[in-house]
Design an enzyme around this catalytic site. Structure first.
Site, PDB file in Angstrom:
ATOM      1  N   ARG A 124       0.833  -1.193   0.000  1.00 28.65           N
ATOM      2  CA  ARG A 124       0.000   0.000   0.000  1.00 28.65           C
ATOM      3  C   ARG A 124       0.872   1.248   0.000  1.00 28.65           C
ATOM      4  NH1 ARG A 124      -2.827  -0.718   5.516  1.00 28.65           N
ATOM      5  NH2 ARG A 124      -0.684  -1.429   5.946  1.00 28.65           N
ATOM      6  N   LEU A 220     -14.455  -0.667   4.297  1.00 33.14           N
ATOM      7  CA  LEU A 220     -15.894  -0.540   4.537  1.00 33.14           C
ATOM      8  C   LEU A 220     -16.268   0.884   4.932  1.00 33.14           C
ATOM      9  CD1 LEU A 220     -16.845  -3.871   6.364  1.00 33.14           C
ATOM     10  CD2 LEU A 220     -17.360  -3.191   4.020  1.00 33.14           C
ATOM     11  N   CYS A 230      -3.157   2.122  -8.770  1.00 28.93           N
ATOM     12  CA  CYS A 230      -3.336   0.680  -8.962  1.00 28.93           C
ATOM     13  C   CYS A 230      -4.766   0.270  -9.299  1.00 28.93           C
ATOM     14  CB  CYS A 230      -2.876  -0.072  -7.714  1.00 28.93           C
ATOM     15  SG  CYS A 230      -1.087   0.013  -7.444  1.00 28.93           S
ATOM     16  N   LYS A 233      -6.279   1.218 -12.931  1.00 33.67           N
ATOM     17  CA  LYS A 233      -5.640   0.551 -14.084  1.00 33.67           C
ATOM     18  C   LYS A 233      -5.808  -0.962 -14.003  1.00 33.67           C
ATOM     19  CE  LYS A 233      -0.803  -0.084 -12.600  1.00 33.67           C
ATOM     20  NZ  LYS A 233      -0.730  -1.532 -12.888  1.00 33.67           N
TER      21      LYS A 233
END
Length: 403
Positions: A124, A220, A230, A233
């Site tokens: 991340r 959530l 990311c 695409k």
């Protein structure tokens, strides 16, 4: 971890900066790791591909942006592969860490005539160092067992299960993971809209869902949509792959459509909040935007939902001033948002504020001061980040999502 690492790039300026220990991106802990690696001689950067001639493993980390019709653009990747064909020793293993379409690893193995392993990354932005050192899983896709062992050995000592599979499954696993997260975010955004129509609270609904271990707690929270480098695409690439394979991936296509709808829904909410009418005009109204990065903790504005909303507000005639603690004003889309370095300038004479990125420090702003500076003390919190009661006491009319 003790490895001798050489980083190669064709961008000489980038290589020079990294060689000086200058890390140009917002990634906690990375500058320290780079400094330590340079200091003890285990990390070097160069533009010379010949430096890889003695490498035991070469890891391909080349960008694969969206190409025509949603396909992954592999031109940079293929150029890197071609450049390696005459450099590597016969025993060198190549690991593909770039996100690539199914079949790319097998094709690379054929071009290089050597064992090639699919080894996708699951990092991340804003948490890449932590995620590397504390991975959920390490995926190794290979035909050659010895090559798989050598790539897996790079991660010896990391506390994570190692999944060994074939290259096609490994490549697809990366796309499948990102696409699932996109579907999950789109789902909760539509659910928040339903909560508003029915008088329910998305915070309570989502909490009930989080407590179910089959669903999990992440992704959530409603927001202005998903974006970044990311998810957009990779969803496009997976939809293209599915179409080529004759599979109707309708659930993913609907998630993408729902994401575009979310941008329009935020604009409609802003319109109603600052004009008092669903049909009110935004033409000439000055709006202040809190956040333009695609998420907190990063300076990345690539396919940022905040900027997608901003573009639609600008199209409707709004005049936009923005503040983001992580984004340099030169990185923002020129002509859409005027970035400032003082949050009070965002509020001054604004018809309303729109919080678009979930920077934690926004909770601690002097909301009473900002309310006094605005022309109309109204805020649309598209992340449900703020305490509605506290902001209301400060003088704002508060608008959240799914509440």
């Amino acid at each position: 971890m003790g490895h001798q690492v050489t980083g190669v790039d064709i961008d000489a300026a980038k290589v020079a900066a990294l060689s000086r220990g200058e890390v140009p991106i917002a990634e906690p802990g990375l500058d320290t790791l780079v400094a330590e690696g340079l200091g003890d001689g285990r990390l070097t950067f160069t533009t010379d591909l010949g430096a890889l001639s003695r490498a035991e493993v070469v890891v391909l980390c080349v960008p694969t942006p969206t190409g025509p019709e949603g396909t992954a653009d592999l031109r940079a990747f293929d150029a890197a592969v071609d450049s390696l064909s005459t450099i590597l020793t016969p025993s060198c293993v190549v690991a593909v860490k770039s996100t690539v379409p199914v079949g790319t690893t097998a094709r690379t193995e054929h071009v290089l005539n050597r064992p090639t392993v699919s080894n996708p990354e699951f990092l991340r932005e804003g948490h890449a160092v932590y995620d590397f050192l504390n991975p959920d899983r390490i995926v190794i896709g290979a035909v050659d067992a010895d090559a798989a062992d050598r790539v897996a050995a790079l991660y010896d000592g990391l506390p994570a299960p190692v999944l060994r599979t074939d290259p096609a499954s490994s490549e697809l696993a990366k796309y499948a993971s990102n696409a699932f997260l996109a579907v999950k975010v789109s789902y909760v955004n539509v659910l928040a809209e339903l909560c508003e129509r029915l008088g329910a609270d998305i915070a309570d609904v989502a909490q009930a869902m989080r407590l179910d271990p089959r669903i999990g707690s992440a992704f959530l929270s409603p927001g202005p949509g998903w974006g970044g480098s990311c998810l957009p695409k990779d969803t496009r690439a997976l939809l293209h792959t599915a179409a080529e394979a004759g599979v109707d991936f309708a659930v993913l296509a609907d998630a993408v459509a729902a994401n575009h709808h979310q941008h329009e829904r935020i604009v409609a909410k802003v319109r109603e909040a600052v004009t008092g009418s669903a049909d009110g005009t935004l033409d000439g109204l000055r709006l202040g935007l809190l956040g333009v990065a695609f998420k907190a903790g990063t300076d990345d504005v690539r396919e940022s939902p905040a900027l997608a909303v901003a573009a639609r507000l600008a199209e409707a005639g709004a005049v936009l001033t923005g503040y983001d603690p992580g984004v340099n004003r030169n990185d923002c889309a020129a002509g859409v948002v005027q970035l400032v370095d003082d949050v009070t300038l965002v509020a001054k004479d604004a018809a309303g504020l729109v919080l678009l990125t979930e920077w934690p420090e926004f909770r601690d702003l002097d909301w009473a001061q900002l309310a006094d500076l605005t022309d109309r003390a109204t805020i649309v919190d598209t992340r449900n980040l703020l305490d509605p009661e506290a902001v209301t006491r400060a003088g704002f009319a508060y608008w959240g999502l799914g509440r």
